[in-house]
Design a protein around this motif. Structure first.
Motif, PDB file in Angstrom:
ATOM      1  N   PHE A  88       0.803  -1.217   0.000  1.00  0.00           N
ATOM      2  CA  PHE A  88       0.000   0.000   0.000  1.00  0.00           C
ATOM      3  C   PHE A  88       0.838   1.270   0.000  1.00  0.00           C
ATOM      4  O   PHE A  88       0.315   2.348  -0.210  1.00  0.00           O
ATOM      5  N   GLN A  89       2.148   1.185   0.219  1.00  0.00           N
ATOM      6  CA  GLN A  89       2.961   2.359   0.516  1.00  0.00           C
ATOM      7  C   GLN A  89       4.156   2.457  -0.425  1.00  0.00           C
ATOM      8  O   GLN A  89       4.555   1.473  -1.052  1.00  0.00           O
ATOM      9  N   LEU A 105      11.283  -3.662   8.888  1.00  0.00           N
ATOM     10  CA  LEU A 105      10.584  -4.000   7.655  1.00  0.00           C
ATOM     11  C   LEU A 105      11.461  -3.659   6.457  1.00  0.00           C
ATOM     12  O   LEU A 105      12.311  -2.776   6.532  1.00  0.00           O
ATOM     13  N   THR A 106      11.202  -4.333   5.349  1.00  0.00           N
ATOM     14  CA  THR A 106      11.999  -4.092   4.153  1.00  0.00           C
ATOM     15  C   THR A 106      11.158  -4.326   2.902  1.00  0.00           C
ATOM     16  O   THR A 106      10.008  -4.755   2.973  1.00  0.00           O
ATOM     17  N   VAL A 107      11.745  -4.068   1.739  1.00  0.00           N
ATOM     18  CA  VAL A 107      11.066  -4.171   0.444  1.00  0.00           C
ATOM     19  C   VAL A 107      11.269  -5.568  -0.137  1.00  0.00           C
ATOM     20  O   VAL A 107      12.392  -6.061  -0.216  1.00  0.00           O
ATOM     21  N   ALA A 108      10.169  -6.194  -0.568  1.00  0.00           N
ATOM     22  CA  ALA A 108      10.254  -7.484  -1.250  1.00  0.00           C
ATOM     23  C   ALA A 108      10.091  -7.327  -2.761  1.00  0.00           C
ATOM     24  O   ALA A 108      10.586  -8.144  -3.536  1.00  0.00           O
ATOM     25  N   GLY A 109       9.386  -6.290  -3.199  1.00  0.00           N
ATOM     26  CA  GLY A 109       9.165  -6.058  -4.623  1.00  0.00           C
ATOM     27  C   GLY A 109       8.364  -4.786  -4.822  1.00  0.00           C
ATOM     28  O   GLY A 109       7.804  -4.235  -3.863  1.00  0.00           O
ATOM     29  N   TYR A 110       8.287  -4.309  -6.066  1.00  0.00           N
ATOM     30  CA  TYR A 110       7.611  -3.050  -6.363  1.00  0.00           C
ATOM     31  C   TYR A 110       6.290  -3.303  -7.074  1.00  0.00           C
ATOM     32  O   TYR A 110       6.110  -4.304  -7.775  1.00  0.00           O
ATOM     33  N   ASN A 228       5.078   2.441  -5.245  1.00  0.00           N
ATOM     34  CA  ASN A 228       4.573   1.601  -4.168  1.00  0.00           C
ATOM     35  C   ASN A 228       5.256   0.239  -4.181  1.00  0.00           C
ATOM     36  O   ASN A 228       5.863  -0.152  -5.184  1.00  0.00           O
ATOM     37  N   LEU A 229       5.132  -0.468  -3.079  1.00  0.00           N
ATOM     38  CA  LEU A 229       5.924  -1.687  -2.914  1.00  0.00           C
ATOM     39  C   LEU A 229       5.192  -2.724  -2.081  1.00  0.00           C
ATOM     40  O   LEU A 229       4.175  -2.449  -1.446  1.00  0.00           O
ATOM     41  N   ILE A 230       5.728  -3.928  -2.105  1.00  0.00           N
ATOM     42  CA  ILE A 230       5.307  -5.002  -1.208  1.00  0.00           C
ATOM     43  C   ILE A 230       6.339  -5.069  -0.097  1.00  0.00           C
ATOM     44  O   ILE A 230       7.526  -5.287  -0.353  1.00  0.00           O
ATOM     45  N   ALA A 231       5.884  -4.820   1.128  1.00  0.00           N
ATOM     46  CA  ALA A 231       6.778  -4.806   2.285  1.00  0.00           C
ATOM     47  C   ALA A 231       6.615  -6.082   3.100  1.00  0.00           C
ATOM     48  O   ALA A 231       5.523  -6.664   3.170  1.00  0.00           O
ATOM     49  N   VAL A 232       7.713  -6.506   3.709  1.00  0.00           N
ATOM     50  CA  VAL A 232       7.718  -7.695   4.573  1.00  0.00           C
ATOM     51  C   VAL A 232       8.626  -7.431   5.761  1.00  0.00           C
ATOM     52  O   VAL A 232       9.355  -6.439   5.797  1.00  0.00           O
TER      53      VAL A 232
END
Length: 271
Positions: A88-89, A105-110, A228-232
């Motif tokens: 969402f962010q 938290l970190t970025v897994a993909g855009y 925006n990105l997928i965060a994990v």
């Protein structure tokens, strides 16, 4: 955690199945792989539904979508383990949450760039803004900064540092028309539009409110850094289920759905 709606998509969760073959057969447990992902309620969740379907068909991965209506709860839920991922962010906002709240938290993909635009029900051109016009801004630091930078670039104000992604009204050094700023929760901005001269609204909330990016008096272009990105949680970015979700999301089918729902106001950030 403020959760507005939970929807289970794909096959039903199987806690286990007992297989009996003949008299005295052995028991074997069959377990379905599943993850939970948080999204914003509305068209962003509809886009995620396409990725969920692809993840089910290609990877036999079950994804449960948890919908939110605010920007704070999805990261809190991810940090405390209630979610496996959220989508969402953009990265500046994620970094601000990491810095302010200590989330790991970190970025897994855009995913997509959802441009922010400035809308008005009172004026048809930015040059029509009167003296002491009331301008509504998102109250979170990064999206508020996007609005301030757009106004600086349009010559409406001058900032002390136009590269500051978290600029606020206190960073305004020249305000020749004495504009007045109101910082408001992003989801509420479409509702205050009749009461202000100009409102900067993320496309996430503009489109469901019937606003088209083509109608914005000022708007970001495709060169926007706010992808925006997928965060994990840190350490999960290489987890098999997460990488399969990212792969399912970064697909032509998802891009086509976003194009349909956002009427061109969603630019794929992985291409």
């Amino acid at each position: 955690m403020q959760v507005t709606l939970t929807r289970l998509l794909g096959a039903a969760t199987l806690a286990g199945a007992t297989l009996i073959a003949g008299c005295g057969g052995d028991d074997a447990a069959t377990e379905t792989r599943s993850i939970k992902v948080g999204t914003m309620s509305g068209p962003e969740s509809e886009v995620m539904e396409v990725a969920v379907q692809i993840a089910s068909e290609r990877y036999d991965l079950e994804v449960e979508i948890i919908e939110f209506t605010d920007y704070v709860s999805p990261n809190a839920a991810l940090a405390d383990g209630s979610l496996d991922a959220n989508a969402f962010q953009h990265e500046p906002y994620l970094q601000s949450m990491v810095d302010d709240r200590g989330y790991d938290l970190t970025v897994a993909g855009y995913t997509f760039v959802y441009p922010i635009g400035a809308y008005s029900e009172k004026h048809t051109d930015i040059a029509e803004l009167p003296e002491r016009a009331i301008i509504a801004l998102p109250n979170d630091p990064t999206n508020g900064g996007r609005a301030m930078i757009l106004m600086h670039n349009a010559g409406l104000i001058e900032l002390d540092d136009p590269e500051n992604l978290e600029a606020t009204p206190v960073n305004v050094v020249e305000n020749p028309h004495n504009f007045r700023f109101r910082e408001i929760e992003a989801a509420q901005l479409p509702r205050v539009l009749p009461d202000v001269d100009l409102a900067f609204i993320n496309n996430t909330f503009a489109q469901p409110a019937g606003l088209s990016l083509d109608d914005a008096l000022i708007k970001e272009g495709p060169e926007s850094p706010y992808v925006n990105l997928i965060a994990v949680r840190s350490g999960d970015e290489e987890r098999e289920e997460i990488q399969q979700l990212v792969s399912a999301y970064q697909s032509d089918e998802v891009a086509a759905k976003a194009l349909e729902l956002f009427d061109g106001g969603a630019v794929p950030g992985w291409q």
